[in-house]
Scaffold this active site. Structure first.
Site, PDB file in Angstrom:
ATOM      1  CB  SER A   7      -1.028  -0.109   1.387  1.00  0.00           C
ATOM      2  OG  SER A   7      -1.579   1.158   1.488  1.00  0.00           O
ATOM      3  CG  ASP A  34      -5.892   2.581   0.225  1.00  0.00           C
ATOM      4  OD1 ASP A  34      -5.943   1.893   0.831  1.00  0.00           O
ATOM      5  OD2 ASP A  34      -4.570   2.158   1.526  1.00  0.00           O
ATOM      6  CG  MET A  67     -11.320   3.212   2.112  1.00  0.00           C
ATOM      7  SD  MET A  67      -9.938   3.956   2.977  1.00  0.00           S
ATOM      8  CE  MET A  67      -8.949   3.307   1.307  1.00  0.00           C
ATOM      9  CG  MET A 136     -11.869  -2.671   5.476  1.00  0.00           C
ATOM     10  SD  MET A 136      -9.913  -1.763   4.665  1.00  0.00           S
ATOM     11  CE  MET A 136      -9.141  -1.481   5.421  1.00  0.00           C
ATOM     12  N   GLY A 141      -9.199   4.220   6.293  1.00  0.00           N
ATOM     13  CA  GLY A 141      -8.306   5.234   6.919  1.00  0.00           C
ATOM     14  C   GLY A 141      -7.428   5.412   6.442  1.00  0.00           C
ATOM     15  CG  PHE A 142      -5.962   7.282   9.697  1.00  0.00           C
ATOM     16  CD1 PHE A 142      -5.586   8.358   9.454  1.00  0.00           C
ATOM     17  CD2 PHE A 142      -7.128   7.073   9.600  1.00  0.00           C
ATOM     18  CE1 PHE A 142      -5.910   9.796   9.626  1.00  0.00           C
ATOM     19  CE2 PHE A 142      -8.231   8.483   9.746  1.00  0.00           C
ATOM     20  CZ  PHE A 142      -7.183   9.698   9.487  1.00  0.00           C
ATOM     21  N   GLY A 143      -3.654   4.190   8.003  1.00  0.00           N
ATOM     22  CA  GLY A 143      -2.047   2.801   8.028  1.00  0.00           C
ATOM     23  C   GLY A 143      -2.009   2.846   9.559  1.00  0.00           C
ATOM     24  N   GLY A 144      -1.166   1.887   9.680  1.00  0.00           N
ATOM     25  CA  GLY A 144      -0.371   2.221  10.527  1.00  0.00           C
ATOM     26  C   GLY A 144      -1.502   1.266  11.911  1.00  0.00           C
ATOM     27  CG  ASP A 174      -5.936  -1.977   2.878  1.00  0.00           C
ATOM     28  OD1 ASP A 174      -5.056  -2.197   3.682  1.00  0.00           O
ATOM     29  OD2 ASP A 174      -7.436  -1.865   2.504  1.00  0.00           O
ATOM     30  N   GLY A 175      -4.795  -3.681   6.188  1.00  0.00           N
ATOM     31  CA  GLY A 175      -5.084  -2.976   7.345  1.00  0.00           C
ATOM     32  C   GLY A 175      -4.685  -3.748   8.599  1.00  0.00           C
ATOM     33  CB  SER A 197       2.656   0.758   8.671  1.00  0.00           C
ATOM     34  OG  SER A 197       1.624   0.213   8.918  1.00  0.00           O
TER      35      SER A 197
HETATM   36  C1  DX5 Z   1      -6.492   2.240   5.629  1.00  0.00           C
HETATM   37  C2  DX5 Z   1      -5.842   1.792   4.292  1.00  0.00           C
HETATM   38  C3  DX5 Z   1      -4.193   0.985   3.647  1.00  0.00           C
HETATM   39  C4  DX5 Z   1      -3.613   0.773   4.685  1.00  0.00           C
HETATM   40  C5  DX5 Z   1      -2.858   0.310   4.852  1.00  0.00           C
HETATM   41  O1  DX5 Z   1      -7.683   2.332   5.379  1.00  0.00           O
HETATM   42  O2  DX5 Z   1      -6.978   0.697   3.241  1.00  0.00           O
HETATM   43  O3  DX5 Z   1      -4.384   0.266   2.361  1.00  0.00           O
HETATM   44  O4  DX5 Z   1      -2.413   1.974   3.991  1.00  0.00           O
HETATM   45  O5  DX5 Z   1      -1.630   0.514   6.042  1.00  0.00           O
HETATM   46  P1  DX5 Z   1      -1.280  -0.823   7.208  1.00  0.00           P
HETATM   47  O6  DX5 Z   1      -0.516  -1.765   6.093  1.00  0.00           O
HETATM   48  O7  DX5 Z   1       0.057   0.157   7.583  1.00  0.00           O
HETATM   49  O8  DX5 Z   1      -2.232  -0.918   7.854  1.00  0.00           O
HETATM   50 ZN    ZN Z   2      -6.495   0.223   1.178  1.00  0.00          ZN
END
Ligand code: DX5
Ligand code: ZN
Length: 220
Positions: A7, A34, A67, A136, A141-144, A174-175, A197
């Site tokens: 990602s 994303d 999204m 999911m 919405g956010f990575g990490g 994903d996530g 991440s």
């Molecule tokens: C979150 C995104 C993911 C995100 C995953 O809403 O859809 O694609 O980049 O990030 P990690 O692998 O850090 O959880």
């Molecule tokens: Zn994603």
């Protein structure tokens, strides 16, 4: 077949081309992109111009994760600018069939995404028309973030149903995916692994991908 989908939400955009060359040299098949509208999720990320420019420099499969609310409004633009797989959230539209039609009319692969709060059963009526389901592992919405525990059972339930009905569908997770939980998601039946991440950790992209690949090998 198990596939890795880095990602690029976690990318250092100043070096995205070099990162993509690393993915290519390591036979990474997908790039996960994303797209956030600031409404369906409380964040912004990439738009059509990013997809278009990435398309210009690589033949890797572009796995576009919308999204956004009203995905039908946005699907044509993302298909035209170079997406290969288009995912939309089941929670974001009252017309999932129309959204699938729209993706297929553009000759692309269709994927429905489920938030952690949506049950696996919600996607069952659409499976005969889908190429992939995206589960999911975190609230979008956010990575990490950390993988939500119930995700594993949800993947298991979906994989069992897909097998029982003889469908040929990829399950993407994903996530929150990292080396320490990849075995569990693979064992549960996911076969497309998104990681943001974890892959970009310490910017040791090659080393991190190799770590993931060594887990994949256990499942070959
Ligand atoms: C979150 C995104 C993911 C995100 C995953 O809403 O859809 O694609 O980049 O990030 P990690 O692998 O850090 O959880
Ligand atoms: Zn994603």
């Amino acid at each position: 077949m198990i596939k890795l989908a880095p990602s690029i939400l976690a990318s250092n955009l100043m070096h995205i081309e070099d990162e993509i060359r690393i993915f290519e040299s390591m036979n990474v098949p997908y790039i996960h992109i994303d797209i956030m509208d600031g409404l369906f999720v409380n964040n912004f990320s990439f738009g059509t111009s990013a997809v278009k420019n990435i398309r210009k420099i690589t033949d890797l499969v572009l796995d576009v994760h919308l999204m956004t609310y009203d995905p039908i409004k946005h699907i044509p633009a993302f298909c035209k600018c170079g997406a290969d797989i288009v995912s939309f959230h089941l929670e974001a539209t009252s017309k999932p069939d129309k959204a699938i039609d729209c993706i297929k009319e553009h000759g692309k692969k269709a994927c429905i995404t489920l938030k952690p709060t949506t049950e696996a059963e919600a996607v069952f009526p659409y499976l005969d028309r889908l190429d992939q389901v995206l589960i999911m592992g975190v609230m979008p919405g956010f990575g990490g973030q950390d993988l939500i525990v119930g995700t594993i059972d949800k993947i298991k339930k979906l994989r069992r149903y897909i097998k029982e009905h003889g469908y040929n569908i990829d399950i993407e997770i994903d996530g929150g995916v990292k080396e320490s939980n990849i075995r569990r998601v693979l064992k549960a039946g996911a076969n497309v692994i998104v990681a943001g991440s974890y892959i970009y950790k310490d910017y040791n992209i090659e080393e991190n991908i190799n770590r993931i690949y060594s887990v994949f090998k256990e499942f070959e």
